[in-house]
Design an enzyme around this catalytic site. Structure first.
Site, PDB file in Angstrom:
ATOM      1  N   HIS A   1      -4.783  -6.212  -8.216  1.00 59.28           N
ATOM      2  CA  HIS A   1      -5.821  -5.297  -7.721  1.00 59.28           C
ATOM      3  C   HIS A   1      -7.156  -6.043  -7.677  1.00 59.28           C
ATOM      4  CE1 HIS A   1      -7.616  -1.476  -6.781  1.00 59.28           C
ATOM      5  NE2 HIS A   1      -8.576  -1.773  -7.633  1.00 59.28           N
TER       6      HIS A   1
ATOM      7  N   ASP B   1       2.511   1.202 -14.114  1.00 56.31           N
ATOM      8  CA  ASP B   1       3.019   2.389 -14.809  1.00 56.31           C
ATOM      9  C   ASP B   1       2.880   3.584 -13.860  1.00 56.31           C
ATOM     10  OD1 ASP B   1       0.383   3.118 -14.833  1.00 56.31           O
ATOM     11  OD2 ASP B   1       0.140   3.092 -17.013  1.00 56.31           O
TER      12      ASP B   1
ATOM     13  N   MET C   1       0.827  -1.204   0.000  1.00 57.58           N
ATOM     14  CA  MET C   1       0.000   0.000   0.000  1.00 57.58           C
ATOM     15  C   MET C   1       0.865   1.259   0.000  1.00 57.58           C
ATOM     16  SD  MET C   1      -2.812  -1.193  -0.440  1.00 57.58           S
ATOM     17  CE  MET C   1      -3.970  -2.518  -0.160  1.00 57.58           C
ATOM     18  N   ARG C   2       1.669   1.359  -1.035  1.00 51.60           N
ATOM     19  CA  ARG C   2       2.506   2.545  -1.186  1.00 51.60           C
ATOM     20  C   ARG C   2       2.727   2.748  -2.677  1.00 51.60           C
ATOM     21  NH1 ARG C   2       6.313   5.713   1.698  1.00 51.60           N
ATOM     22  NH2 ARG C   2       7.491   6.740   0.076  1.00 51.60           N
ATOM     23  N   ILE C   3       2.716   4.010  -3.074  1.00 50.17           N
ATOM     24  CA  ILE C   3       2.887   4.308  -4.501  1.00 50.17           C
ATOM     25  C   ILE C   3       4.376   4.479  -4.794  1.00 50.17           C
ATOM     26  CG2 ILE C   3       2.406   6.033  -6.293  1.00 50.17           C
ATOM     27  CD1 ILE C   3      -0.256   6.533  -4.695  1.00 50.17           C
TER      28      ILE C   3
ATOM     29  N   GLU D   1      -7.489 -14.262  -6.834  1.00 42.44           N
ATOM     30  CA  GLU D   1      -6.175 -13.583  -6.863  1.00 42.44           C
ATOM     31  C   GLU D   1      -5.050 -14.590  -6.724  1.00 42.44           C
ATOM     32  OE1 GLU D   1      -5.657 -10.119  -4.308  1.00 42.44           O
ATOM     33  OE2 GLU D   1      -7.796  -9.750  -4.329  1.00 42.44           O
TER      34      GLU D   1
ATOM     35  N   GLY E   1       0.545   5.660 -13.261  1.00 36.03           N
ATOM     36  CA  GLY E   1      -0.765   5.970 -12.678  1.00 36.03           C
ATOM     37  C   GLY E   1      -1.141   5.003 -11.564  1.00 36.03           C
TER      38      GLY E   1
HETATM   39  C1  GAR Z   1      -5.432  -8.071  -1.964  1.00 31.08           C
HETATM   40  O1  GAR Z   1      -6.827  -8.200  -2.053  1.00 31.08           O
HETATM   41  C2  GAR Z   1      -4.910  -7.178  -3.066  1.00 31.08           C
HETATM   42  O2  GAR Z   1      -5.603  -7.328  -4.273  1.00 31.08           O
HETATM   43  C3  GAR Z   1      -5.170  -5.815  -2.485  1.00 31.08           C
HETATM   44  O3  GAR Z   1      -4.792  -5.938  -1.139  1.00 31.08           O
HETATM   45  C4  GAR Z   1      -5.036  -7.282  -0.719  1.00 31.08           C
HETATM   46  C5  GAR Z   1      -3.761  -7.805  -0.094  1.00 31.08           C
HETATM   47  O4  GAR Z   1      -3.980  -9.052   0.490  1.00 31.08           O
HETATM   48  N1  GAR Z   1      -4.414  -4.817  -3.149  1.00 31.08           N
HETATM   49  C6  GAR Z   1      -4.876  -3.612  -3.428  1.00 31.08           C
HETATM   50  O5  GAR Z   1      -5.994  -3.240  -3.120  1.00 31.08           O
HETATM   51  C7  GAR Z   1      -3.906  -2.720  -4.171  1.00 31.08           C
HETATM   52  N2  GAR Z   1      -4.574  -1.602  -4.752  1.00 31.08           N
HETATM   53  P1  GAR Z   1      -2.779  -9.991   0.881  1.00 31.08           P
HETATM   54  O6  GAR Z   1      -1.843  -9.128   1.715  1.00 31.08           O
HETATM   55  O7  GAR Z   1      -3.412 -11.090   1.672  1.00 31.08           O
HETATM   56  O8  GAR Z   1      -2.141 -10.447  -0.390  1.00 31.08           O
END
Ligand code: GAR
Length: 207
Positions: free
Chosen positions: A110, A142, A91-93, A175, A144
């Site tokens: 995502h 990229d 969670m960091r850009i 995922e 964005g």
């Molecule tokens: C996952 O759902 C991933 O898609 C999301 O965070 C979760 C991490 O779960 N990522 C985002 O929302 C990025 N924009 P995890 O730590 O169990 O893999």
């Protein structure tokens, strides 16, 4: 072999799925897990795999953060020539410089069918919008937010009684399937990247 770095901030379930895949398939070499959060639950999981872990806490100065990140990547030989960086709930850009250097070598997952519901709280956004299907996307990073070339997607049907928590659970299951699949396609050189279009040179994935 491709040297793999996985960047996490929290639970680490995608990281775990990727590490299990790496052990089984042996097409990538996971060399380092980097977390920006000391308390990330994923750190414990990573230590069970016996893989190197580095904590790089958040800094306000993005350039400085990315410089330190690059130093770690180079130390573990995850280079723009032989490396792959997987953001797995990171969670960091990242800044422009590192994205440019590692062009088409940074992947992210995502929890929505991009370009719908980019940014935070994608599952909640989907429920609130009332869509009937959502899913997940693996894409190259990229400049964005969640905008890079799409590699793989999978869909999840939203039932009337789903809320963002049940939806997140269903999406997470998908995922864990598509992220390793995308890494496998990258490592086995089956991805053909043309601008923002990523084609897959693998007949077993066509239906
Ligand atoms: C996952 O759902 C991933 O898609 C999301 O965070 C979760 C991490 O779960 N990522 C985002 O929302 C990025 N924009 P995890 O730590 O169990 O893999």
């Amino acid at each position: 072999m491709v040297n793999l770095a996985i960047l996490i901030s929290g639970r680490g379930s995608n990281m775990e799925a990727i590490l299990n895949f790496a052990i089984k398939k042996k097409v990538v070499n996971p060399v380092i897990i980097i977390s920006n959060n000391y308390d990330a639950a994923g750190i414990k999981i990573a230590s069970k795999f016996g893989i190197n872990i580095k904590i790089l806490p958040n800094l306000k100065d993005r350039k400085m953060y990315d410089k330190k990140l690059e130093q770690i990547l180079h130390k573990y030989n995850v280079t723009p020539k032989n490396g792959l960086i997987c953001l797995a709930g990171f969670m960091r850009i990242l800044g422009e410089g590192i994205i440019r250097k590692y062009k088409n070598r940074i992947m992210n997952i995502h929890p929505s069918l991009l370009p719908a519901f980019a940014g935070l709280g994608a599952q909640k956004q989907a429920i609130e919008y009332g869509v009937k299907y959502s899913g997940c996307t693996v894409h190259f990073v990229d400049g964005g937010i969640d905008t890079g070339p799409i590699i793989l997607q999978d869909i999840v049907k939203i039932q009337d009684d789903d809320d963002h928590i049940s939806l997140a659970k269903k999406i997470l299951h998908k995922e864990h399937q598509i992220y390793p699949k995308a890494i496998n396609l990258f490592a086995t050189k089956k991805l053909i990247i043309d601008g923002r279009t990523v084609k897959i040179n693998d007949s077993t994935l066509r239906n």
